[in-house]
Design a protein around this motif. Structure first.
Motif, mmCIF file in Angstrom:
data_model
loop_
_atom_site.group_PDB
_atom_site.id
_atom_site.type_symbol
_atom_site.label_atom_id
_atom_site.label_comp_id
_atom_site.label_asym_id
_atom_site.label_seq_id
_atom_site.Cartn_x
_atom_site.Cartn_y
_atom_site.Cartn_z
ATOM 1 N N UNK A 170 0.813 -1.212 0.000
ATOM 2 C CA UNK A 170 0.000 0.000 0.000
ATOM 3 C C UNK A 170 0.849 1.266 0.000
ATOM 4 N N UNK A 171 2.179 1.105 -0.047
ATOM 5 C CA UNK A 171 3.061 2.267 0.045
ATOM 6 C C UNK A 171 3.912 2.475 -1.193
ATOM 7 N N UNK A 172 4.736 3.518 -1.141
ATOM 8 C CA UNK A 172 5.524 3.928 -2.300
ATOM 9 C C UNK A 172 7.013 3.781 -2.013
ATOM 10 N N UNK A 173 7.812 3.893 -3.058
ATOM 11 C CA UNK A 173 9.266 3.818 -2.953
ATOM 12 C C UNK A 173 9.869 4.508 -4.175
ATOM 13 N N UNK A 174 11.138 4.912 -4.033
ATOM 14 C CA UNK A 174 11.801 5.642 -5.120
ATOM 15 C C UNK A 174 13.035 4.870 -5.559
ATOM 16 N N UNK A 175 13.288 4.844 -6.853
ATOM 17 C CA UNK A 175 14.507 4.228 -7.380
ATOM 18 C C UNK A 175 15.190 5.215 -8.325
ATOM 19 N N UNK A 176 16.517 5.241 -8.270
ATOM 20 C CA UNK A 176 17.306 6.058 -9.199
ATOM 21 C C UNK A 176 18.060 5.077 -10.100
ATOM 22 N N UNK A 177 18.050 5.311 -11.399
ATOM 23 C CA UNK A 177 18.671 4.366 -12.341
ATOM 24 C C UNK A 177 19.144 5.122 -13.579
ATOM 25 N N UNK A 178 19.858 4.390 -14.428
ATOM 26 C CA UNK A 178 20.272 4.967 -15.713
ATOM 27 C C UNK A 178 19.662 4.183 -16.848
ATOM 28 N N UNK A 179 19.318 4.883 -17.923
ATOM 29 C CA UNK A 179 18.836 4.226 -19.129
ATOM 30 C C UNK A 179 19.484 4.879 -20.346
ATOM 31 N N UNK A 194 7.345 -5.371 2.574
ATOM 32 C CA UNK A 194 6.840 -5.584 3.925
ATOM 33 C C UNK A 194 5.319 -5.633 3.930
ATOM 34 N N UNK A 195 4.767 -6.686 4.541
ATOM 35 C CA UNK A 195 3.296 -6.774 4.576
ATOM 36 C C UNK A 195 2.718 -5.728 5.522
ATOM 37 N N UNK A 196 1.511 -5.381 5.315
ATOM 38 C CA UNK A 196 0.794 -4.485 6.216
ATOM 39 C C UNK A 196 -0.572 -5.102 6.452
ATOM 40 N N UNK A 197 -1.041 -4.998 7.669
ATOM 41 C CA UNK A 197 -2.393 -5.485 7.945
ATOM 42 C C UNK A 197 -3.327 -4.300 7.872
ATOM 43 N N UNK A 198 -4.393 -4.472 7.147
ATOM 44 C CA UNK A 198 -5.366 -3.387 7.047
ATOM 45 C C UNK A 198 -6.550 -3.702 7.960
ATOM 46 N N UNK A 199 -7.106 -2.651 8.495
ATOM 47 C CA UNK A 199 -8.222 -2.809 9.427
ATOM 48 C C UNK A 199 -9.481 -3.252 8.722
#
Ligand SMILES: [Zn+2]
Length: 459
Positions: A158-167, A238-243
């Motif tokens: 449910x979350x975000x993340x950032x990656x830096x790369x070259x193309x 990472x798992x997250x438990x939702x209510x």
């Protein structure tokens, strides 16, 4: 005298015949247009050309790919089955053919030319007229190259993340693919990395709340010639438990929210509902069908994102607000003791008293400010590079589409419009139109660790 006259008539007739013959010889061939390939041909390609004969039958049509002495046939009217030929009007034809490397194995990387020759009948089929069209392209067969620059990629469900790369080449379309969803990358310079060269890219991606924990996550690239590449990058999920919660629906609540939404939502007509639907049936159409239409619209609005990062400070939570309901809360709706519906709540409900000023969570530009189905009066602020924030159930709107805002700008006042039981702010963070948890964006440590650290490290 008579003999002279008949000789003259004969000569005139001959002259006319010769004139027509010569004229027909000067007649122009068919009009030929080459539509594809446009600039490149790669591991895959497409040939598309149209021919207009004006009048007169199309007698011959051939297409070749040439490179120096090499000439590779792409199409011939004599064997049309390799392609699709569509007759677009009485005199106009369009030829389309999908190509793969197999069709031009002898071709080398570098400049090449597409040559199309067409012939039509003139003078009742007694003569012919031919024309040729040529189009220069570049053959490029090497797949784009990708390499990972940043390290430690941690993704919460449910979350975000950032990656830096070259193309390379830098004009290749690239980003992160999570299962079947693509999160595009942007030039690092657009994300605020000064002096970054063109090949350096930044992608913000997410593992959506309803995606599998083991969804494949890879960097992808596809160049203009259609050559594709994918590579893995180190990441931990990472798992997250939702209510889970149960929401009782009272007749009082239904009569409070349903009529307003029905009256103000034109698009509700696209949701199947019996004409004599009661309050509960109307509510279910709103909570299901209209909710889905609203989500589809969010995907459309995502395309209006700015090509540069518009914010720098962490996002702000509504001042001193109490969280009433969390992100990805699985809600079961209960009416008269029966379970009548289930939906996932994809934002945060923040308690507010009536008519509290609601400030933007961060700097950006307003891309939506209007009534919006289940969200009631709603503002969406674009923060650039696919990130947007949404503010719902407002009683009034203080901004217009196009307004530049800061983290202090008041967008409107809290209220109960749309699907709201009482005064509260429904707040959502959207990444390319899909909801992600706002908790991360509110957290200065997360912003530092997941984003700023990686952007600084490349300098
Ligand atoms: Zn809400």
């Amino acid at each position: 005298m008579l003999r002279l006259l008949s000789t003259l008539v004969l000569l005139a007739g001959l002259a006319l015949g010769v004139g027509l013959w010569v004229g027909a010889g000067r007649a122009e061939g068919p009009t030929v247009e080459i539509h594809q390939p446009t600039r490149f041909i790669g591991q895959i390609g497409q040939f598309e050309a149209s021919v207009d004969t004006g009048n007169g039958e199309l007698l011959a049509l051939t297409a070749h790919l040439t490179q120096g002495e090499l000439s590779i046939p792409l199409f011939s009217l004599a064997t049309p089955e390799q392609a699709t030929v569509n007759q677009e009007s009485e005199s106009r034809f369009r030829v389309t053919r999908a190509l793969t490397r197999e069709d031009y194995l002898e071709l080398s990387q570098g400049p090449a030319t597409v040559v199309v020759e067409a012939t039509r009948a003139v003078l009742f089929g007694l003569r012919q007229a031919t024309s040729t069209a040529q189009h220069d392209i570049v053959a490029r067969f090497e797949p784009p190259r990708l390499s990972v620059v940043s390290s430690l990629h941690y993704v919460n469900l449910g979350g975000a993340e950032v990656i830096v790369y070259r193309v390379t080449p830098p004009d290749a379309e690239s980003g992160v693919r999570v299962a079947d969803l693509r999160f595009p990358g942007y030039p690092a310079s657009a994300a605020g990395v000064e002096g970054a060269d063109e090949s350096l890219r930044v992608s913000t991606f997410a593992l959506l709340h309803d995606q599998e924990l083991n969804s494949p996550m890879r960097l992808y690239a596809r160049d203009e010639a259609g050559n594709e590449a994918e590579i893995d990058f180190d990441h931990r999920v990472f798992p997250r438990r939702f209510r889970r919660s149960r929401i009782p629906l009272s007749d009082r609540f239904l009569s409070q929210v349903v009529p307003e939404i029905v009256e103000r939502s034109e698009e509700l007509r696209r949701v199947a509902m019996p004409p004599d639907a009661g309050l509960l049936e109307q509510y279910l159409a709103i909570n299901g069908g209209l909710r889905q239409l609203n989500r589809d619209r969010l995907l459309g609005l995502a395309a209006e994102t700015a090509e540069t990062k518009l914010w720098s400070e962490p996002f702000r939570q509504l001042g001193n607000s109490q969280v009433e309901s969390g992100f990805a809360d699985y809600r079961t709706y209960v009416y008269d003791g029966r379970d009548v519906d289930q939906q996932v709540h994809l934002g945060f409900d923040l308690a507010a008293t009536a008519n509290v000023p609601i400030a933007s969570a961060n700097a950006g530009r307003v891309i939506f400010a209007d009534y919006f189905g289940i969200y009631g009066n709603c503002v969406i602020v674009d923060h650039g590079l696919g990130l947007q924030s949404l503010y719902a159930h407002l009683s009034s709107l203080d901004v217009q589409v196009g307004d530049a805002v800061t983290a202090e700008t008041v967008l409107g006042r809290s209220g109960t419009t749309g699907l709201a039981g009482g005064d509260h702010l429904h707040f959502a963070m959207l990444l390319h139109g899909r909801p992600v948890t706002p908790m991360e964006w509110w957290d200065p440590n997360w912003i530092e660790d997941r984003i700023n650290r990686k952007l600084r490290a490349v300098n």
